[in-house]
Design an enzyme around this catalytic site. Sequence first.
Site, short mmCIF file in Angstrom:
data_model
loop_
_atom_site.label_atom_id
_atom_site.label_comp_id
_atom_site.label_asym_id
_atom_site.label_seq_id
_atom_site.Cartn_x
_atom_site.Cartn_y
_atom_site.Cartn_z
CB SER A 576 -0.96 -0.03 1.20
OG SER A 576 -1.98 0.94 1.05
CG ASP A 651 -6.60 -2.70 -4.12
OD1 ASP A 651 -7.35 -2.01 -3.42
OD2 ASP A 651 -5.38 -2.79 -3.94
CG HIS A 683 -5.48 -2.32 -0.20
ND1 HIS A 683 -4.81 -1.90 -1.34
CD2 HIS A 683 -4.86 -1.71 0.84
CE1 HIS A 683 -3.85 -1.06 -0.99
NE2 HIS A 683 -3.86 -0.93 0.32
#
Length: 706
Positions: A576, A651, A683
């Site tokens: 991320s 995602d 995600h």
Amino acid sequence: MKNYSLAIALFASLSVLAQDKQLTMEDAVIGLGTNLRVESLSQLKWIPDENSFTEAVKTSYGNALVLRTLPSLKTDTLARSNEFTDMKSVPSLSWIDKNTASYRNAQDFMIWNRETKSSEKLLTIPENTEAQEFESATSSFAYVVDNNLYLLDGKKQTHQITEDGKYGITNGKAVHQFEFGISKGMFFSPKGNLLAFYRMDETMVNDYPIIDWSKTPAVNKNIKYPFAGRDSHHVTLGVYNPKTKKTIFLETGEPKEQFLTCVTWAPDEKSIYIAVLNRDQNHMKLNQYDAQTGKYIKTLFEEKSEKYVEPQHDLYFLPNGKEFVWWSQRDGFMHLYRYDLNGKLLNQITSGQWLVNDISGKNETSNQLLITATKDGAMEKHLYAVNWKNGNIELLDSDAGYHFPSVNSNGTYVLDTWMNSTTPRKIDVYSTDKKFKKNLLTAKNPLAEYDMPKVENVTLKADDGTDLYGRMIYPTNFDANKKYPVIVYLYNGPHAQMNINRFPASGNLWYDYMAQNGYVVWVMDGRGSSNRGLEFEQAIFRNLGQVEMKDQMVGVDYLKSLPFVDGDKMGMHGWSYGGFMTTSFMLLQPDVFKAGVAGGPVMDWSMYEIMYCERYMDTPQTNPEGYAKTSLLDKTQNLKGKLLLIHGTDDNIVVWQHSIDFLRNAVSNGVQVDYFVYPGYEHNVRGKDRVHLMQKVTDYFDLYLK
């Protein structure tokens, strides 16, 4: 004597063998949730308005819930598993008051009576329920189906509160992408007579496709995704009265593109307080509204910043109902302030170069709030008692580490679950006057038989002299005369901290696994990460990734200064924000890392959501230079090392297009990039498939760093 010596030698050899086990990948990734799970106690919960708590135990006749009364710790059986129909064990009870509790039995929401030891079904929750909230005073249950809000009242009559719910319009659900501390979308009034709820209109927000590849042909499901600099959703707050069956909406006014958070009912149910934050997130007004008419009453106070204001907590009303506690970072650290109902500041309750994490309870008799805070170190969390009138503060727990306290109703006793780098878990119960303390559990170390690496905390200095906290995990069987490859793991984004005093000492068993396989592992929290104050966090404002790289390079330079580090064999991994940082390093500092693995990476902040992105970057229209500098989509030609990108196909946070567009640019520039996707994952990759993910990451580093 010979036999005695032989016994000592045998014992010593067995001890060495007992600590010689190596972690498997499964151990490293899911072990702490399975075979290496740390011992704990189940259903430790306070009984409301009593100095007693529950614990689930195993008995000869099955599972039971026992009651432990303080200070004697006298134990009585409260409930047995056979008292709950169709259940193999005592369910997880949520106490409503000292005589009743609620629990779930499949889709049935049940109420259990302590005195009669009987259960009553309140309702069968619809299978497609999207959100739910139980109100104990009136035994009401609110829930959302197909974006519409329903209420089952205390007389078991069902009210359909909204009818306009559809794709693009939601009622009763969390809003603003769960930012600003928002975790729910329904708010019962203190006595349960009224129900406030969010209504979010996203019809003006861009549709974004999420493809389900498990079907043939593949199926598209659109989501609403508010990209930075584009149209944002409109949120209002409704109030439903079950007696009149009417809904009014608070007149929160224009502009419609604003954020409504910290929703708090007044104790008398006559008004509602909302922190109204402008879209630029640099001006907040704490407003009061009439809950009967929806009319604006007054602004109690405002907060402004040249960068951003970030309200994250509801008002906390003090026992007299005429004063409340407000959370603010106005002095540079998250602290507590006491106000009256006219918005007059009575006093700042806490202060100093540390921050408050949570309000765990209160002791009305002594005018004390029980809070967790970082007063004794940014890598620690402790419980303190602070007087809300004069600010006098004292530490309540006594052991270094990370504490997760649960406080009883009157603030006189604490169930304290805590850990540190050498303590897997301890659970203590103690009195807040410090006259009583009892250990309930000292967990065994599930890693005692494993050959665990040495872990060392290191403090370095940023270019402005700021302390940076890092952690080094040494290879097992460390030889100072050897040269070892290095893995740098990082996140370094807001609202996250990697290095805290917890178990395991490394913070992540995958780090230990890599150390057992011959790597030095390094983890550091640079500026931008949490728990260090506003200046530390806001250093990244309008230029994400830039200061963070400078700080991480301080760590890199330190690593290269060590004689046992092979500076030519360094790898970086992050997910991320950490994926963004990893890719940034591989393109903007291309000579530092030989290999990088970036998971779920942000590649261009203009493709990220409004609430988070505009707080830290402003809009693409007002900060074009910052967005251009931090975009990675046009910099693939800089890549020198080996880069593996990993992304979940579903995602909905960092949408798949980030890495797809990056690949397009890499192809255009003739740059080779490795790529792997996880079908059906959003995600991150969780559960057993995470073992596959971390094996993929590990194999990549083994291929290019060994």
